[in-house]
Write a protein that holds these residues in place. Structure first.
Motif, PDB file in Angstrom:
ATOM      1  N   SER A 150       0.865  -1.193   0.101  1.00 47.28           N
ATOM      2  CA  SER A 150       0.153   0.089   0.011  1.00 47.28           C
ATOM      3  C   SER A 150       0.825   1.306  -0.029  1.00 47.28           C
ATOM      4  N   THR A 151       0.187   2.386  -0.419  1.00 52.57           N
ATOM      5  CA  THR A 151       0.853   3.554  -0.181  1.00 52.57           C
ATOM      6  C   THR A 151       0.007   4.839   0.100  1.00 52.57           C
ATOM      7  N   GLU A 152       0.635   5.792   0.778  1.00 55.24           N
ATOM      8  CA  GLU A 152      -0.025   7.095   1.238  1.00 55.24           C
ATOM      9  C   GLU A 152       0.694   8.225   1.006  1.00 55.24           C
ATOM     10  N   ALA A 153       0.149   8.900   0.061  1.00 53.84           N
ATOM     11  CA  ALA A 153       0.840  10.295  -0.391  1.00 53.84           C
ATOM     12  C   ALA A 153       0.555  11.481   0.578  1.00 53.84           C
ATOM     13  N   PHE A 154       1.466  11.987   0.688  1.00 51.53           N
ATOM     14  CA  PHE A 154       1.492  13.291   1.415  1.00 51.53           C
ATOM     15  C   PHE A 154       2.089  14.284   0.872  1.00 51.53           C
ATOM     16  N   VAL A 155       1.029  15.191   0.021  1.00 55.13           N
ATOM     17  CA  VAL A 155       1.439  16.132  -0.978  1.00 55.13           C
ATOM     18  C   VAL A 155       1.674  17.460  -0.222  1.00 55.13           C
ATOM     19  N   TYR A 156       2.906  18.042  -0.908  1.00 50.84           N
ATOM     20  CA  TYR A 156       3.423  19.171  -0.217  1.00 50.84           C
ATOM     21  C   TYR A 156       2.613  20.402  -0.808  1.00 50.84           C
ATOM     22  N   LEU A 157       2.106  21.207   0.239  1.00 53.23           N
ATOM     23  CA  LEU A 157       1.377  22.563  -0.081  1.00 53.23           C
ATOM     24  C   LEU A 157       2.388  23.746  -0.071  1.00 53.23           C
ATOM     25  N   LYS A 158       3.206  23.431   0.842  1.00 56.18           N
ATOM     26  CA  LYS A 158       4.407  24.785   0.794  1.00 56.18           C
ATOM     27  C   LYS A 158       5.280  24.279   1.536  1.00 56.18           C
ATOM     28  N   LEU A 159       6.738  24.750   0.885  1.00 58.92           N
ATOM     29  CA  LEU A 159       7.900  24.210   1.786  1.00 58.92           C
ATOM     30  C   LEU A 159       8.314  25.556   2.352  1.00 58.92           C
ATOM     31  N   ARG A 160       8.528  25.152   3.678  1.00 61.02           N
ATOM     32  CA  ARG A 160       9.015  26.318   4.632  1.00 61.02           C
ATOM     33  C   ARG A 160      10.435  26.308   4.974  1.00 61.02           C
ATOM     34  N   LYS A 161      10.998  25.247   4.851  1.00 61.91           N
ATOM     35  CA  LYS A 161      12.296  25.069   5.351  1.00 61.91           C
ATOM     36  C   LYS A 161      13.026  23.825   4.422  1.00 61.91           C
ATOM     37  N   GLN A 162      14.100  24.231   3.942  1.00 60.87           N
ATOM     38  CA  GLN A 162      15.000  22.975   3.098  1.00 60.87           C
ATOM     39  C   GLN A 162      16.459  23.416   3.488  1.00 60.87           C
ATOM     40  N   THR A 163      17.115  22.630   4.214  1.00 57.25           N
ATOM     41  CA  THR A 163      18.415  22.744   4.322  1.00 57.25           C
ATOM     42  C   THR A 163      19.449  21.737   4.183  1.00 57.25           C
ATOM     43  N   TYR A 164      20.595  21.767   3.781  1.00 56.51           N
ATOM     44  CA  TYR A 164      21.446  20.848   3.597  1.00 56.51           C
ATOM     45  C   TYR A 164      22.706  21.011   4.474  1.00 56.51           C
ATOM     46  N   SER A 165      22.814  21.906   5.366  1.00 53.66           N
ATOM     47  CA  SER A 165      23.704  22.391   6.184  1.00 53.66           C
ATOM     48  C   SER A 165      23.507  21.668   7.749  1.00 53.66           C
ATOM     49  N   TRP A 166      23.635  20.328   7.745  1.00 49.97           N
ATOM     50  CA  TRP A 166      23.284  19.632   9.123  1.00 49.97           C
ATOM     51  C   TRP A 166      24.545  19.573   9.963  1.00 49.97           C
ATOM     52  N   GLY A 167      25.546  20.119   9.254  1.00 56.48           N
ATOM     53  CA  GLY A 167      26.933  20.034   9.938  1.00 56.48           C
ATOM     54  C   GLY A 167      27.607  18.595   9.795  1.00 56.48           C
ATOM     55  N   THR A 168      28.681  18.354  10.597  1.00 53.47           N
ATOM     56  CA  THR A 168      29.465  17.389  10.635  1.00 53.47           C
ATOM     57  C   THR A 168      29.757  16.442  11.854  1.00 53.47           C
ATOM     58  N   ALA A 169      28.919  16.812  12.886  1.00 54.80           N
ATOM     59  CA  ALA A 169      29.044  16.245  14.038  1.00 54.80           C
ATOM     60  C   ALA A 169      30.299  16.331  14.445  1.00 54.80           C
TER      61      ALA A 169
END
Length: 169
Positions: A150-169
């Protein structure tokens, strides 16, 4: 690259231990990654000044990080600007070999992200679509993959944050 115990330069290198699933990074490698997360086009000379290395040393280190699969340097686009106004996260429940199903889903061009999860879904996939009809077509293709229950789709209505800088621990 695998360094032996007698290698005095071990602290200056990206080290991959045999049989390990991860790469051990020294502080300089982490600083280089953080510099590139801030700006993937930052000049190697600029990075070198920030981390205390020559331009050539930074270039070599970046290449080792790329070769080891630690990072990628890519252009991140805005799907809306490129004519893909519909995005969705799709949760999938599966039956059978989970990794085999994940591999099949990863082969689909529209699937940007596949992760094996714990919880109510076995897998999560992210898709970018031209429109709702395209999303429906993708959902039908996902449901046709052997092992998908089975599948369940969560459709994006608006993107509030997207980052690729989570660091290097």
């Amino acid at each position: 690259m695998v360094n032996g115990p007698a290698d005095d330069r071990r602290a200056r290198r990206v080290t991959v231990r045999e049989g390990a699933n991860h790469v051990l990074l020294d502080d300089v490698a982490k600083q280089i990654i953080e510099q590139l997360q801030e700006d993937g086009r930052r000049a190697y000379a600029t990075i070198g000044r920030a981390v205390g290395l020559s331009e050539a040393a930074v270039r070599q280190r970046v290449q080792r990080l790329l070769d080891a699969g630690v990072m990628q340097i890519v252009a991140v686009t805005d799907p809306l600007q490129l004519g893909f106004p519909r995005q969705a996260m799709i949760g999938l429940k599966t039956d059978g070999d989970l990794e085999q199903v994940a591999d099949r889903l990863a082969e689909l061009d529209e699937v940007d992200y596949v992760v094996i999860t714990a919880g109510s879904f076995d897998l999560l996939t992210e898709v970018v679509c031209r429109n709702d009809d395209h999303l429906l077509e993708i959902l039908q293709r996902l449901r046709a993959v052997p092992g998908v229950v089975s599948t369940e789709a969560f459709v994006y209505l608006k993107l509030r944050k997207q980052t690729y800088s989570w660091g290097t621990a």
